[in-house]
Scaffold this motif. Structure first.
Motif, PDB file in Angstrom:
ATOM      1  N   ALA A 115     -18.277 -32.817 -19.713  1.00  0.00           N
ATOM      2  CA  ALA A 115     -17.527 -33.259 -20.890  1.00  0.00           C
ATOM      3  C   ALA A 115     -16.714 -34.510 -20.579  1.00  0.00           C
ATOM      4  CB  ALA A 115     -16.620 -32.142 -21.388  1.00  0.00           C
ATOM      5  N   LEU A 116     -16.043 -34.532 -19.451  1.00  0.00           N
ATOM      6  CA  LEU A 116     -15.213 -35.684 -19.110  1.00  0.00           C
ATOM      7  C   LEU A 116     -16.061 -36.932 -18.865  1.00  0.00           C
ATOM      8  CD1 LEU A 116     -12.611 -33.920 -16.797  1.00  0.00           C
ATOM      9  CD2 LEU A 116     -12.207 -34.822 -19.091  1.00  0.00           C
ATOM     10  N   VAL A 117     -17.193 -36.769 -18.197  1.00  0.00           N
ATOM     11  CA  VAL A 117     -18.078 -37.914 -17.964  1.00  0.00           C
ATOM     12  C   VAL A 117     -18.638 -38.433 -19.284  1.00  0.00           C
ATOM     13  CG1 VAL A 117     -20.241 -38.669 -16.910  1.00  0.00           C
ATOM     14  CG2 VAL A 117     -18.659 -37.237 -15.606  1.00  0.00           C
ATOM     15  N   LEU A 118     -19.083 -37.520 -20.148  1.00  0.00           N
ATOM     16  CA  LEU A 118     -19.661 -37.943 -21.427  1.00  0.00           C
ATOM     17  C   LEU A 118     -18.608 -38.559 -22.346  1.00  0.00           C
ATOM     18  CD1 LEU A 118     -22.058 -34.922 -21.920  1.00  0.00           C
ATOM     19  CD2 LEU A 118     -22.739 -37.307 -21.536  1.00  0.00           C
TER      20      LEU A 118
ATOM     21  N   GLY B  35     -15.245 -51.361  -6.754  1.00  0.00           N
ATOM     22  CA  GLY B  35     -16.307 -52.335  -6.951  1.00  0.00           C
ATOM     23  C   GLY B  35     -17.687 -51.829  -6.572  1.00  0.00           C
ATOM     24  N   SER B  36     -17.755 -50.697  -5.889  1.00  0.00           N
ATOM     25  CA  SER B  36     -19.039 -50.138  -5.489  1.00  0.00           C
ATOM     26  C   SER B  36     -19.732 -49.482  -6.680  1.00  0.00           C
ATOM     27  CB  SER B  36     -18.851 -49.103  -4.373  1.00  0.00           C
ATOM     28  OG  SER B  36     -18.097 -48.002  -4.861  1.00  0.00           O
ATOM     29  N   LEU B  37     -21.022 -49.235  -6.538  1.00  0.00           N
ATOM     30  CA  LEU B  37     -21.808 -48.576  -7.578  1.00  0.00           C
ATOM     31  C   LEU B  37     -22.097 -47.138  -7.189  1.00  0.00           C
ATOM     32  CD1 LEU B  37     -24.437 -51.346  -8.404  1.00  0.00           C
ATOM     33  CD2 LEU B  37     -22.510 -50.648  -9.836  1.00  0.00           C
ATOM     34  N   SER B  38     -22.125 -46.277  -8.195  1.00  0.00           N
ATOM     35  CA  SER B  38     -22.515 -44.883  -7.964  1.00  0.00           C
ATOM     36  C   SER B  38     -23.206 -44.363  -9.211  1.00  0.00           C
ATOM     37  CB  SER B  38     -21.311 -44.009  -7.615  1.00  0.00           C
ATOM     38  OG  SER B  38     -20.408 -43.940  -8.704  1.00  0.00           O
ATOM     39  N   THR B  39     -23.913 -43.257  -9.059  1.00  0.00           N
ATOM     40  CA  THR B  39     -24.588 -42.609 -10.184  1.00  0.00           C
ATOM     41  C   THR B  39     -24.182 -41.150 -10.220  1.00  0.00           C
ATOM     42  OG1 THR B  39     -26.500 -44.091 -10.123  1.00  0.00           O
ATOM     43  CG2 THR B  39     -26.813 -41.950 -11.183  1.00  0.00           C
ATOM     44  N   ILE B  40     -23.769 -40.678 -11.397  1.00  0.00           N
ATOM     45  CA  ILE B  40     -23.488 -39.265 -11.604  1.00  0.00           C
ATOM     46  C   ILE B  40     -24.686 -38.670 -12.330  1.00  0.00           C
ATOM     47  CG2 ILE B  40     -21.955 -37.577 -12.689  1.00  0.00           C
ATOM     48  CD1 ILE B  40     -19.731 -39.685 -12.574  1.00  0.00           C
ATOM     49  N   SER B  41     -25.189 -37.555 -11.808  1.00  0.00           N
ATOM     50  CA  SER B  41     -26.386 -36.961 -12.402  1.00  0.00           C
ATOM     51  C   SER B  41     -26.242 -35.452 -12.491  1.00  0.00           C
ATOM     52  CB  SER B  41     -27.617 -37.319 -11.560  1.00  0.00           C
ATOM     53  OG  SER B  41     -28.801 -36.856 -12.180  1.00  0.00           O
ATOM     54  N   TRP B  42     -26.850 -34.869 -13.524  1.00  0.00           N
ATOM     55  CA  TRP B  42     -26.917 -33.421 -13.684  1.00  0.00           C
ATOM     56  C   TRP B  42     -28.098 -33.071 -14.569  1.00  0.00           C
ATOM     57  CZ3 TRP B  42     -23.413 -36.425 -16.321  1.00  0.00           C
ATOM     58  CH2 TRP B  42     -23.430 -36.351 -17.726  1.00  0.00           C
ATOM     59  N   SER B  43     -28.432 -31.798 -14.594  1.00  0.00           N
ATOM     60  CA  SER B  43     -29.531 -31.314 -15.425  1.00  0.00           C
ATOM     61  C   SER B  43     -29.003 -30.298 -16.414  1.00  0.00           C
ATOM     62  CB  SER B  43     -30.614 -30.671 -14.554  1.00  0.00           C
ATOM     63  OG  SER B  43     -31.606 -30.056 -15.360  1.00  0.00           O
ATOM     64  N   THR B  44     -29.462 -30.379 -17.654  1.00  0.00           N
ATOM     65  CA  THR B  44     -29.041 -29.419 -18.670  1.00  0.00           C
ATOM     66  C   THR B  44     -29.969 -28.211 -18.722  1.00  0.00           C
ATOM     67  OG1 THR B  44     -30.295 -30.628 -20.352  1.00  0.00           O
ATOM     68  CG2 THR B  44     -27.959 -31.171 -20.104  1.00  0.00           C
ATOM     69  N   GLY B  45     -31.048 -28.274 -17.972  1.00  0.00           N
ATOM     70  CA  GLY B  45     -31.976 -27.142 -17.940  1.00  0.00           C
ATOM     71  C   GLY B  45     -32.031 -26.558 -16.542  1.00  0.00           C
ATOM     72  N   HIS B  46     -33.204 -26.349 -16.043  1.00  0.00           N
ATOM     73  CA  HIS B  46     -33.367 -25.829 -14.695  1.00  0.00           C
ATOM     74  C   HIS B  46     -33.100 -26.944 -13.688  1.00  0.00           C
ATOM     75  CE1 HIS B  46     -37.192 -28.014 -14.685  1.00  0.00           C
ATOM     76  NE2 HIS B  46     -37.422 -27.460 -15.885  1.00  0.00           N
ATOM     77  N   GLU B  47     -33.019 -26.590 -12.414  1.00  0.00           N
ATOM     78  CA  GLU B  47     -32.821 -27.586 -11.371  1.00  0.00           C
ATOM     79  C   GLU B  47     -33.938 -28.629 -11.430  1.00  0.00           C
ATOM     80  OE1 GLU B  47     -33.387 -27.222  -6.738  1.00  0.00           O
ATOM     81  OE2 GLU B  47     -31.409 -26.428  -7.294  1.00  0.00           O
ATOM     82  N   SER B  48     -33.571 -29.889 -11.345  1.00  0.00           N
ATOM     83  CA  SER B  48     -34.541 -30.974 -11.491  1.00  0.00           C
ATOM     84  C   SER B  48     -34.412 -31.949 -10.326  1.00  0.00           C
ATOM     85  CB  SER B  48     -34.333 -31.712 -12.820  1.00  0.00           C
ATOM     86  OG  SER B  48     -34.492 -30.832 -13.916  1.00  0.00           O
ATOM     87  N   ARG B  49     -35.332 -32.881 -10.295  1.00  0.00           N
ATOM     88  CA  ARG B  49     -35.411 -33.852  -9.213  1.00  0.00           C
ATOM     89  C   ARG B  49     -34.891 -35.205  -9.687  1.00  0.00           C
ATOM     90  NH1 ARG B  49     -39.258 -34.730  -4.769  1.00  0.00           N
ATOM     91  NH2 ARG B  49     -39.712 -36.966  -4.523  1.00  0.00           N
TER      92      ARG B  49
END
Length: 359
Positions: free
Chosen positions: A231-234, A302-316
């Motif tokens: 929620a906070l990220v979105l 200044g660095s780059l990062s990616t936040i990732s998650w899955s709304t279903g089953h574990e994903s790649r």
């Protein structure tokens, strides 16, 4: 602390509890948003009308001079210590407000003038409606009364309970469309209340109501932590300038157990998100067809990062071509570092978000 708590009888004030809260906030450098409203029964246009609180509390005041004196007394007492004032809570729900948008726009006009005269640096937030489509429709009707001229910020309660946090994305877009339609696209948008029912370790929270209603879903500890982070990220992806979580110590929706002290996993997730998001800028936010979300950030350093998650089953999550991992951290603070010689090409992502740093 509502008007009815502060002035239980005309001219008789009780600031003891609010004084304590303001002093606590100052000790911890917390900026305060105070919601105005809930008319005392003695001042109400309909003193015998039932509300979600006491009799008459949701009706407008019979005499706007009483409202003006209330706002004036409050702002003079806390000048320079309260950052922002929200005009009313969830006025599209009759249990909180039973007047018309026009009547509330008039109260907002009075309050705005008083606040800016007494404490010019204080911000004024519109009444925060909730729910779609009803909340958006109420906001349009309210702003159609010219109320945008008496606000520095548009507030809304982006509750999507019992749904998932991803439902906030179209909800935020709808309110932004409403703001643009009413000529207020440049005002900040604050989410002044959101949350879910969350299970406690000490006092069990039971679901209530029919399936699909607000109280019908109680999140377990792991899901609570994941929902807080997502929620906070979105909210940041949607351009919300503020996100006020409801609540810290509520017995059914708190980040702490019912004792108000023992922190849940959700509280840890909140703290980690604060660290991830403060000073960061969203560069890209997208959802893949398989339900994996990827949010690319330019961090405060200044660095780059990616936040990732899955709304279903574990994903790649496949790394971009040529990318090399430096570290990963999940929303509960569990970290892993990767050597410069690591040849990891993908990571598994799940409901709990992970932040990935590249070299």
């Amino acid at each position: 602390m509502a008007w009815t708590d502060l002035e239980p009888a005309r001219g008789e004030w009780d600031f003891a509890r609010l004084d304590s809260c303001i002093e606590l906030a100052q000790r911890h450098n917390v900026r305060v948003l105070l919601t105005l409203g809930l008319t005392p029964r003695w001042a109400s246009t309909r003193p015998d009308e039932k509300s979600n609180y006491g009799l008459g509390n949701q009706a407008p005041p019979a005499d706007t001079l009483d409202w003006s004196r209330y706002v004036d007394t409050l702002v003079k007492r806390y000048r320079g210590r309260i950052e922002a004032y929200e005009i009313w809570n969830e006025p599209n729900l009759r249990g909180f407000y039973s007047g018309t948008p026009r009547e509330l726009a008039r109260l907002a006009s009075i309050a705005y003038a008083v606040i800016k005269r007494v404490d010019p640096h204080a911000l004024v937030v519109t009444p925060s409606a909730t729910g779609l489509p009803g909340g958006a429709q109420w906001l349009r009707e309210y702003l159609a009364e010219g109320a945008g001229a008496h606000a520095d910020v548009v507030g809304f309660h982006f509750y999507v309970t019992p749904g998932d946090p991803e439902a906030m994305v179209p909800a935020i877009a709808t309110i932004r469309e409403t703001m643009a339609m009413m000529g207020l696209a440049d005002l900040p948008l604050w989410n002044t209340e959101s949350g879910w029912l969350m299970q406690n370790a000490d006092v069990r929270v039971e679901p209530s109501g029919a399936t699909g209603t607000f109280g019908s879903r109680v999140l377990d500890f792991d899901t609570s932590a994941a929902f807080v982070a997502r929620a906070l990220v979105l909210g940041r992806c949607g351009g919300l300038s503020r996100f006020y979580w409801y609540a810290w110590d509520n017995r059914r929706m708190g980040l702490t157990d019912a004792d108000g002290r023992t922190e849940k996993k959700a509280a840890t997730s909140y703290a980690v998100m604060r660290r991830w998001l403060l000073g960061a800028r969203v560069q890209k936010c997208e959802r893949r067809e398989d339900g994996v979300w990827m949010v690319r950030l330019r961090n405060a350093s200044g660095s780059l990062s990616t936040i990732s998650w899955s709304t279903g089953h574990e994903s790649r999550f496949d790394l971009p071509p040529g990318a090399r991992l430096r570290s990963s951290e999940n929303a509960l603070g569990a970290r892993r570092s990767y050597s410069s010689s690591s040849h990891v090409q993908a990571l598994n992502v799940e409901a709990l978000p992970t932040r990935i740093h590249f070299r």
